[in-house]
Write a protein that holds these residues in place. Sequence first.
Motif, PDB file in Angstrom:
ATOM      1  N   ALA A 190      11.409  14.680  -0.271  1.00 39.04           N
ATOM      2  CA  ALA A 190      12.096  14.198   0.939  1.00 39.04           C
ATOM      3  C   ALA A 190      12.144  12.672   1.052  1.00 39.04           C
ATOM      4  N   THR A 191      11.083  11.968   0.633  1.00 38.83           N
ATOM      5  CA  THR A 191      11.116  10.505   0.820  1.00 38.83           C
ATOM      6  C   THR A 191      12.133   9.839  -0.119  1.00 38.83           C
ATOM      7  N   PRO A 192      12.079  10.074  -1.436  1.00 36.46           N
ATOM      8  CA  PRO A 192      13.115   9.446  -2.267  1.00 36.46           C
ATOM      9  C   PRO A 192      14.521   9.962  -1.960  1.00 36.46           C
TER      10      PRO A 192
ATOM     11  N   ASN B 178       1.266  -4.883   1.887  1.00 34.53           N
ATOM     12  CA  ASN B 178       1.825  -6.196   1.504  1.00 34.53           C
ATOM     13  C   ASN B 178       1.514  -6.575   0.050  1.00 34.53           C
ATOM     14  N   PHE B 179       1.407  -5.576  -0.817  1.00 34.12           N
ATOM     15  CA  PHE B 179       0.985  -5.824  -2.205  1.00 34.12           C
ATOM     16  C   PHE B 179       2.049  -6.602  -3.011  1.00 34.12           C
ATOM     17  N   ILE B 180       3.311  -6.248  -2.818  1.00 31.69           N
ATOM     18  CA  ILE B 180       4.385  -6.918  -3.577  1.00 31.69           C
ATOM     19  C   ILE B 180       4.766  -8.186  -2.821  1.00 31.69           C
TER      20      ILE B 180
ATOM     21  N   GLY C  67       9.252  -0.284  -3.236  1.00 30.15           N
ATOM     22  CA  GLY C  67       7.790  -0.408  -3.165  1.00 30.15           C
ATOM     23  C   GLY C  67       7.200   0.924  -2.755  1.00 30.15           C
ATOM     24  N   ALA C  68       6.414   1.528  -3.655  1.00 26.39           N
ATOM     25  CA  ALA C  68       5.776   2.827  -3.368  1.00 26.39           C
ATOM     26  C   ALA C  68       4.374   2.797  -3.974  1.00 26.39           C
ATOM     27  N   VAL C  69       3.626   1.769  -3.587  1.00 28.52           N
ATOM     28  CA  VAL C  69       2.319   1.492  -4.198  1.00 28.52           C
ATOM     29  C   VAL C  69       1.157   2.030  -3.363  1.00 28.52           C
ATOM     30  N   GLY C  70       1.342   2.019  -2.036  1.00 31.20           N
ATOM     31  CA  GLY C  70       0.252   2.445  -1.160  1.00 31.20           C
ATOM     32  C   GLY C  70      -0.772   1.349  -0.917  1.00 31.20           C
ATOM     33  N   LYS C  71      -0.352   0.071  -1.079  1.00 33.12           N
ATOM     34  CA  LYS C  71      -1.260  -1.053  -0.802  1.00 33.12           C
ATOM     35  C   LYS C  71      -0.531  -2.038   0.120  1.00 33.12           C
TER      36      LYS C  71
ATOM     37  N   GLN D 289       1.466  19.915   3.602  1.00 29.79           N
ATOM     38  CA  GLN D 289       1.284  18.484   3.889  1.00 29.79           C
ATOM     39  C   GLN D 289       0.351  17.857   2.846  1.00 29.79           C
ATOM     40  N   HIS D 290       0.841  16.776   2.229  1.00 27.78           N
ATOM     41  CA  HIS D 290       0.090  16.029   1.209  1.00 27.78           C
ATOM     42  C   HIS D 290      -0.634  14.882   1.897  1.00 27.78           C
ATOM     43  N   PRO D 291      -1.851  14.518   1.566  1.00 30.76           N
ATOM     44  CA  PRO D 291      -2.675  15.144   0.525  1.00 30.76           C
ATOM     45  C   PRO D 291      -3.533  16.267   1.102  1.00 30.76           C
TER      46      PRO D 291
ATOM     47  N   ASP E 131      11.232  -0.607   1.110  1.00 33.71           N
ATOM     48  CA  ASP E 131       9.776  -0.507   1.249  1.00 33.71           C
ATOM     49  C   ASP E 131       9.422   0.889   1.746  1.00 33.71           C
ATOM     50  N   ALA E 132       8.853   1.711   0.847  1.00 29.36           N
ATOM     51  CA  ALA E 132       8.479   3.080   1.232  1.00 29.36           C
ATOM     52  C   ALA E 132       7.058   3.137   1.779  1.00 29.36           C
ATOM     53  N   GLY E 133       6.329   2.046   1.678  1.00 26.90           N
ATOM     54  CA  GLY E 133       4.923   2.058   2.096  1.00 26.90           C
ATOM     55  C   GLY E 133       4.781   2.077   3.601  1.00 26.90           C
TER      56      GLY E 133
ATOM     57  N   VAL F 111       8.029   0.626  -7.988  1.00 36.84           N
ATOM     58  CA  VAL F 111       6.604   0.333  -8.187  1.00 36.84           C
ATOM     59  C   VAL F 111       5.801   1.477  -7.583  1.00 36.84           C
ATOM     60  N   GLY F 112       5.161   2.262  -8.457  1.00 32.12           N
ATOM     61  CA  GLY F 112       4.437   3.473  -8.047  1.00 32.12           C
ATOM     62  C   GLY F 112       5.096   4.675  -8.699  1.00 32.12           C
ATOM     63  N   ARG F 113       4.288   5.593  -9.223  1.00 34.92           N
ATOM     64  CA  ARG F 113       4.847   6.742  -9.961  1.00 34.92           C
ATOM     65  C   ARG F 113       4.231   8.064  -9.494  1.00 34.92           C
ATOM     66  N   SER F 114       3.953   8.172  -8.195  1.00 39.75           N
ATOM     67  CA  SER F 114       3.383   9.439  -7.713  1.00 39.75           C
ATOM     68  C   SER F 114       4.437  10.550  -7.834  1.00 39.75           C
TER      69      SER F 114
HETATM   70  P1  NAP Z   1      -0.102   7.221  -4.486  1.00 42.23           P
HETATM   71  O1  NAP Z   1      -0.040   8.661  -4.827  1.00 42.23           O
HETATM   72  O2  NAP Z   1      -1.408   6.604  -4.156  1.00 42.23           O
HETATM   73  O3  NAP Z   1       0.549   6.423  -5.706  1.00 42.23           O
HETATM   74  C1  NAP Z   1       0.500   5.025  -5.776  1.00 42.23           C
HETATM   75  C2  NAP Z   1       1.156   4.542  -7.029  1.00 42.23           C
HETATM   76  O4  NAP Z   1       1.049   3.123  -7.042  1.00 42.23           O
HETATM   77  C3  NAP Z   1       0.525   5.059  -8.327  1.00 42.23           C
HETATM   78  O5  NAP Z   1       1.519   5.494  -9.211  1.00 42.23           O
HETATM   79  C4  NAP Z   1      -0.224   3.847  -8.867  1.00 42.23           C
HETATM   80  O6  NAP Z   1      -0.219   3.747 -10.281  1.00 42.23           O
HETATM   81  C5  NAP Z   1       0.616   2.710  -8.316  1.00 42.23           C
HETATM   82  N1  NAP Z   1      -0.200   1.501  -8.234  1.00 42.23           N
HETATM   83  C6  NAP Z   1      -1.443   1.365  -7.712  1.00 42.23           C
HETATM   84  N2  NAP Z   1      -1.896   0.116  -7.885  1.00 42.23           N
HETATM   85  C7  NAP Z   1      -0.922  -0.551  -8.534  1.00 42.23           C
HETATM   86  C8  NAP Z   1      -0.797  -1.873  -9.016  1.00 42.23           C
HETATM   87  N3  NAP Z   1      -1.782  -2.765  -8.878  1.00 42.23           N
HETATM   88  N4  NAP Z   1       0.345  -2.239  -9.627  1.00 42.23           N
HETATM   89  C9  NAP Z   1       1.354  -1.352  -9.785  1.00 42.23           C
HETATM   90  N5  NAP Z   1       1.284  -0.062  -9.365  1.00 42.23           N
HETATM   91  C10 NAP Z   1       0.162   0.317  -8.747  1.00 42.23           C
HETATM   92  O7  NAP Z   1       0.863   6.864  -3.262  1.00 42.23           O
HETATM   93  P2  NAP Z   1       2.159   7.631  -2.694  1.00 42.23           P
HETATM   94  O8  NAP Z   1       1.762   8.914  -2.067  1.00 42.23           O
HETATM   95  O9  NAP Z   1       3.256   7.610  -3.691  1.00 42.23           O
HETATM   96  O10 NAP Z   1       2.525   6.639  -1.490  1.00 42.23           O
HETATM   97  C11 NAP Z   1       2.883   5.294  -1.718  1.00 42.23           C
HETATM   98  C12 NAP Z   1       3.186   4.627  -0.386  1.00 42.23           C
HETATM   99  O11 NAP Z   1       4.278   5.282   0.238  1.00 42.23           O
HETATM  100  C13 NAP Z   1       2.039   4.708   0.635  1.00 42.23           C
HETATM  101  O12 NAP Z   1       2.032   3.498   1.384  1.00 42.23           O
HETATM  102  C14 NAP Z   1       2.425   5.859   1.531  1.00 42.23           C
HETATM  103  O13 NAP Z   1       1.921   5.721   2.859  1.00 42.23           O
HETATM  104  C15 NAP Z   1       3.924   5.724   1.539  1.00 42.23           C
HETATM  105  N6  NAP Z   1       4.637   6.979   1.807  1.00 42.23           N
HETATM  106  C16 NAP Z   1       5.561   6.934   2.778  1.00 42.23           C
HETATM  107  C17 NAP Z   1       6.282   8.060   3.079  1.00 42.23           C
HETATM  108  C18 NAP Z   1       7.312   7.990   4.153  1.00 42.23           C
HETATM  109  O14 NAP Z   1       7.837   8.997   4.564  1.00 42.23           O
HETATM  110  N7  NAP Z   1       7.630   6.791   4.617  1.00 42.23           N
HETATM  111  C19 NAP Z   1       6.056   9.252   2.393  1.00 42.23           C
HETATM  112  C20 NAP Z   1       5.118   9.266   1.356  1.00 42.23           C
HETATM  113  C21 NAP Z   1       4.411   8.108   1.075  1.00 42.23           C
HETATM  114  P3  NAP Z   1      -0.978   4.791 -11.268  1.00 42.23           P
HETATM  115  O15 NAP Z   1      -0.076   5.969 -11.359  1.00 42.23           O
HETATM  116  O16 NAP Z   1      -1.108   4.054 -12.545  1.00 42.23           O
HETATM  117  O17 NAP Z   1      -2.294   5.116 -10.597  1.00 42.23           O
END
Ligand code: NAP
Length: 283
Positions: A141-143, A214-216, A208-212, A98-100, A229-231, A165-168
């Motif tokens: 699994a998510t993508p 309502n960011f977009i 949207g995969a930013v983790g913020k 489990q991440h993180p 919206d994956a957030g 949006v987001g490159r985790s």
């Molecule tokens: P993360 O590891 O924190 O990655 C966030 C990404 O967003 C990073 O690549 C970061 O860029 C980018 N970012 C941050 N601020 C930004 C900005 N101002 N403009 C553009 N990009 C920006 O998050 P994550 O684990 O991928 O998760 C993202 C979201 O998905 C979260 O809300 C999480 O809860 C959700 N999630 C949902 C599921 C599901 O099953 N539904 C599973 C996993 C995650 P940098 O690389 O430059 O830092």
Amino acid sequence: MSILLDGKAVAALHERELSEHVAALKARNGGQTPILATILVGDDPSSATYVSMKGSACRRVGMDSIVIKLSASATTDDVLSAINRLNANQAVHGILLQHPVPAHVDERLCFDRISISKDVDGVTSHGFGLMALGEPAFGSATPAGIMRLLAHYKIDVSGKRAVVVGRSPILGKPMALMLSNANATVTLCHSKTSNLEAEIRRAQLIVGAVGKPNFIRSDWISDGAIVIDAGYHTGGIGDIHPDGLMGRCAAVTPVPGGVGPMTISTLIAQTLGAAERVWSTIQ
Ligand code: NAP
């Protein structure tokens, strides 16, 4: 008219199919059950909830799950030892770390210790590389769940301009590669992207995969776009502001009930796939 990409309903449908598949597989294999093992390190309440939801989903389709709980002070070696034991355990078909994990644990080293045949969450470098090359592999699994959701609604991404949006490593990056493998033209945005609004305005498909929360902004999104919206944040808020999207966009995921349920159902399907592979080589 917009299509609501109802992940909850699609996952429920897939679960019914998976239940039948599991029952047939068990009947062929003397009652043996596919097992997903989850490792939970520390006491983050959200992670504990996700692990429990994954276990419940396994049981709903007739599979088993085991949870290995390690304390927040567990070391990288402790996590590696737990993974070694699960790799060696022939009753276990899928392993999910489990991440993180806590910051002092080397997550990449731990992910890469998972046996490729049990990497049902697509987290190993090997599994990621195979997926990127379009070779058979369990995707993250998510993508992978998002791709299944799009496929369910017969949305063809080929030729579309997609912006992620987001490159985790577990979400944005594999998402971009999966869309590219499906022939979308992909722009992968991140925190150093210079004009995010302009990138999003050009997009026919946005993830949207930013983790913020309502960011977009919804007014950055063009009419007719497909909006994923994956957030997920407390209170059921996503990464994309939902105001006015239904009605003027082609398709929209709800939050909650869009991407989340698809993640779990994909993990279960991939664990079943891993068990099937093992049992087909034994027979
Ligand atoms: P993360 O590891 O924190 O990655 C966030 C990404 O967003 C990073 O690549 C970061 O860029 C980018 N970012 C941050 N601020 C930004 C900005 N101002 N403009 C553009 N990009 C920006 O998050 P994550 O684990 O991928 O998760 C993202 C979201 O998905 C979260 O809300 C999480 O809860 C959700 N999630 C949902 C599921 C599901 O099953 N539904 C599973 C996993 C995650 P940098 O690389 O430059 O830092």
